[in-house]
Write a protein that holds these residues in place. Structure first.
Motif, PDB file in Angstrom:
ATOM      1  N   TYR A   1       0.841  -1.201   0.000  1.00  0.00           N
ATOM      2  CA  TYR A   1       0.000   0.000   0.000  1.00  0.00           C
ATOM      3  C   TYR A   1       0.877   1.252   0.000  1.00  0.00           C
ATOM      4  CZ  TYR A   1      -3.831   3.053   1.728  1.00  0.00           C
ATOM      5  OH  TYR A   1      -4.777   4.038   1.900  1.00  0.00           O
ATOM      6  N   LEU A   2       1.935   1.239   0.815  1.00  0.00           N
ATOM      7  CA  LEU A   2       2.837   2.386   0.883  1.00  0.00           C
ATOM      8  C   LEU A   2       3.567   2.588  -0.443  1.00  0.00           C
ATOM      9  CD1 LEU A   2       4.294   4.642   2.440  1.00  0.00           C
ATOM     10  CD2 LEU A   2       5.945   2.911   3.215  1.00  0.00           C
ATOM     11  N   GLN A   3       4.023   1.505  -1.067  1.00  0.00           N
ATOM     12  CA  GLN A   3       4.688   1.636  -2.364  1.00  0.00           C
ATOM     13  C   GLN A   3       3.767   2.317  -3.375  1.00  0.00           C
ATOM     14  OE1 GLN A   3       6.450  -1.850  -4.067  1.00  0.00           O
ATOM     15  NE2 GLN A   3       7.788  -2.237  -2.328  1.00  0.00           N
ATOM     16  N   ALA A   4       2.501   1.892  -3.404  1.00  0.00           N
ATOM     17  CA  ALA A   4       1.545   2.487  -4.337  1.00  0.00           C
ATOM     18  C   ALA A   4       1.296   3.954  -4.008  1.00  0.00           C
ATOM     19  CB  ALA A   4       0.233   1.705  -4.305  1.00  0.00           C
ATOM     20  N   GLN A   5       1.265   4.273  -2.731  1.00  0.00           N
ATOM     21  CA  GLN A   5       1.070   5.658  -2.303  1.00  0.00           C
ATOM     22  C   GLN A   5       2.235   6.528  -2.772  1.00  0.00           C
ATOM     23  OE1 GLN A   5       0.563   5.952   1.946  1.00  0.00           O
ATOM     24  NE2 GLN A   5      -0.473   7.927   1.835  1.00  0.00           N
ATOM     25  N   ILE A   6       3.449   6.028  -2.618  1.00  0.00           N
ATOM     26  CA  ILE A   6       4.632   6.767  -3.062  1.00  0.00           C
ATOM     27  C   ILE A   6       4.606   6.955  -4.574  1.00  0.00           C
ATOM     28  CG2 ILE A   6       7.145   6.643  -3.297  1.00  0.00           C
ATOM     29  CD1 ILE A   6       7.142   5.114  -0.587  1.00  0.00           C
ATOM     30  N   ILE A   7       4.330   5.879  -5.300  1.00  0.00           N
ATOM     31  CA  ILE A   7       4.293   5.946  -6.764  1.00  0.00           C
ATOM     32  C   ILE A   7       3.261   6.969  -7.230  1.00  0.00           C
ATOM     33  CG2 ILE A   7       3.624   4.649  -8.834  1.00  0.00           C
ATOM     34  CD1 ILE A   7       4.915   2.170  -7.464  1.00  0.00           C
ATOM     35  N   THR A   8       2.101   6.980  -6.585  1.00  0.00           N
ATOM     36  CA  THR A   8       1.040   7.920  -6.962  1.00  0.00           C
ATOM     37  C   THR A   8       1.479   9.363  -6.761  1.00  0.00           C
ATOM     38  OG1 THR A   8      -0.686   6.307  -6.410  1.00  0.00           O
ATOM     39  CG2 THR A   8      -1.336   8.627  -6.490  1.00  0.00           C
ATOM     40  N   GLU A   9       2.124   9.648  -5.636  1.00  0.00           N
ATOM     41  CA  GLU A   9       2.572  11.013  -5.367  1.00  0.00           C
ATOM     42  C   GLU A   9       3.639  11.455  -6.366  1.00  0.00           C
ATOM     43  OE1 GLU A   9       1.146  13.148  -3.165  1.00  0.00           O
ATOM     44  OE2 GLU A   9      -0.280  11.479  -3.077  1.00  0.00           O
ATOM     45  N   VAL A  10       4.498  10.525  -6.761  1.00  0.00           N
ATOM     46  CA  VAL A  10       5.517  10.861  -7.762  1.00  0.00           C
ATOM     47  C   VAL A  10       4.859  11.131  -9.110  1.00  0.00           C
ATOM     48  CG1 VAL A  10       7.563  10.039  -8.995  1.00  0.00           C
ATOM     49  CG2 VAL A  10       7.311   9.554  -6.555  1.00  0.00           C
ATOM     50  N   LEU A  11       3.866  10.317  -9.479  1.00  0.00           N
ATOM     51  CA  LEU A  11       3.164  10.520 -10.749  1.00  0.00           C
ATOM     52  C   LEU A  11       2.480  11.886 -10.798  1.00  0.00           C
ATOM     53  CD1 LEU A  11       1.507   7.013 -11.319  1.00  0.00           C
ATOM     54  CD2 LEU A  11       3.417   8.008 -12.603  1.00  0.00           C
TER      55      LEU A  11
END
Length: 406
Positions: A326-336
């Motif tokens: 979940y955290l990995q996806a959260q980080i990826i989303t913020e970078v996108l």
């Protein structure tokens, strides 16, 4: 396993890497891939997961955590007008299969890849990641790969290496538990470079603070019977036990309790999970975590539970591995979001290296931070304790930092 179970990293499997070298060259064309996103209506993200073998439960939970967050984002309108698509590949838990999964994903030209945890398999795949030139997030500290210099394509979405936990735990103990004097201190570690470094750091800290070291115990990973060792620890009569985190630690704590040990135990993520603390019902134990326990009152934690449930499937929301995904996806989303609608893998790499602080809204103990100086991500832990009277897990006040690494 390492960060997931905090076990020592296996040696890299060079022969396996060589076996798939031609596949890697074919996948990356020798110059990397620009990644999907700039000319499509969606962002493609890859996930190399241990979906088969003895660690399959980890892979399915981690992938499920990623999917749960992306589902929430997509239902909320996506990012920059685009949906996020997650493509999963089975990396098993060996180097050859991990490399095959990475090259398979690379052929799809994802913007970034997540799902990996630190293990011998991941360590053996670092050269492949460098060749593919696609940003990769791992659910562990980059320093755990033990591969200087650090890969410019790998970013940690986990906490510290085990040896650094010694500094955080001793800071917590000094601030909250040990108020002067010369308490009797004992260290416990699993036999590994990181575990032994943890104990060495505690011994140095004890000497500096004037604590009395009464024991330095170690055990082989996978040990099932700790009766003799528990009796030895009981005879040493420690006031505090600093324990390097490991999945076998829960079994050891049960043996200590049975042997009549009442010393305060300090350990960290990779040690007892929330349900295990309840099962142990040990009278005085503290566990440091960079991601908050799922039962917490923080709104971000409640959102996490709701989103995992809404995503469906058989994902275990209480698993810390699901939280990592979940955290990995959260980080990826913020970078996108900052990378823009035309984001590709090269732009994603440049964005994450310069993104600075990512606010997880209380899901983690502190913010995620990436910069030119660090690819570690998390640098802060909150310490939980078991309230034996009220039979529940409680966070202690404040947060504690550990050393930043490149």
């Amino acid at each position: 396993m390492n960060r997931i179970g905090r076990m020592p990293i296996a040696r890299m499997v060079a022969a396996a890497a060589a076996t798939v070298a031609l596949t890697v060259v074919s996948a990356c064309g020798g110059s990397g891939s620009s990644g999907s996103g700039s000319n499509t209506g969606e962002y493609l993200i890859g996930a190399s997961l241990a979906l088969s073998g003895p660690s399959a439960v980890y892979g399915s939970n981690l992938g499920g955590g990623m999917q749960a967050y992306f589902d929430y984002v997509n239902k909320s309108g996506g990012v920059n007008g685009k949906q996020i698509k997650l493509s999963q590949a089975d990396g098993g838990f060996d180097t050859a299969t991990t490399i095959q999964s990475l090259t398979k994903l690379a052929q799809q030209k994802p913007i970034a890849i997540g799902g990996l945890i630190v293990s011998g398999a991941t360590a053996g795949a670092v050269s492949t990641i460098d060749q593919l030139k696609i940003p990769v997030l791992i659910a562990s500290p980059v320093a755990s790969l033990n591969r200087p210099p650090a890969s410019p394509y790998i970013f940690g979405a986990g906490g510290p290496v085990i040896s650094d936990e010694a500094f955080m735990l001793s800071d917590f103990a000094t601030a909250n538990l040990i108020k002067g004097g010369s308490p009797r201190v004992l260290t416990v570690n699993h036999i590994s470079t990181e575990g032994e470094s943890f104990s060495e750091n505690i011994k140095k800290i004890a000497a500096d603070k004037g604590w009395t070291l009464v024991g330095d115990e170690s055990y082989k990973v996978g040990t099932l019977n700790f009766d003799a060792q528990a009796a030895k620890i009981a005879a040493a009569k420690p006031d505090y036990i600093f324990m390097a985190p490991d999945t076998s630690g829960t079994t050891l704590i049960k043996a200590l309790k049975a042997a009549g040990v009442t010393a305060t135990i300090l350990t960290s993520q990779g040690g007892p999970h929330e349900d295990q603390l309840a099962d142990l019902d040990y009278p005085s134990i503290y566990v440091g975590r960079e991601i908050r326990y799922p039962s917490g009152d923080a709104p971000a934690v409640k959102d996490y539970l709701d989103r995992v449930k809404a995503s469906g499937g058989s994902v275990d929301p209480t698993s810390h591995v699901t939280q990592y995904g979940y955290l990995q996806a959260q980080i990826i989303t913020e970078v996108l979001k900052k990378c823009g609608a035309d984001c590709d893998s090269a732009k994603f790499l440049d964005t994450i290296k310069n993104i600075g602080t990512i606010d997880t809204q209380g899901f983690t103990a502190g913010p995620v931070t990436y910069s030119a100086d660090t690819t570690q991500g998390l640098h802060t832990e909150v310490v939980y304790t078991w309230n034996a009277n009220q039979k529940k897990v409680e966070p202690t006040p404040g947060t504690y930092n550990y050393p930043r690494r490149p």
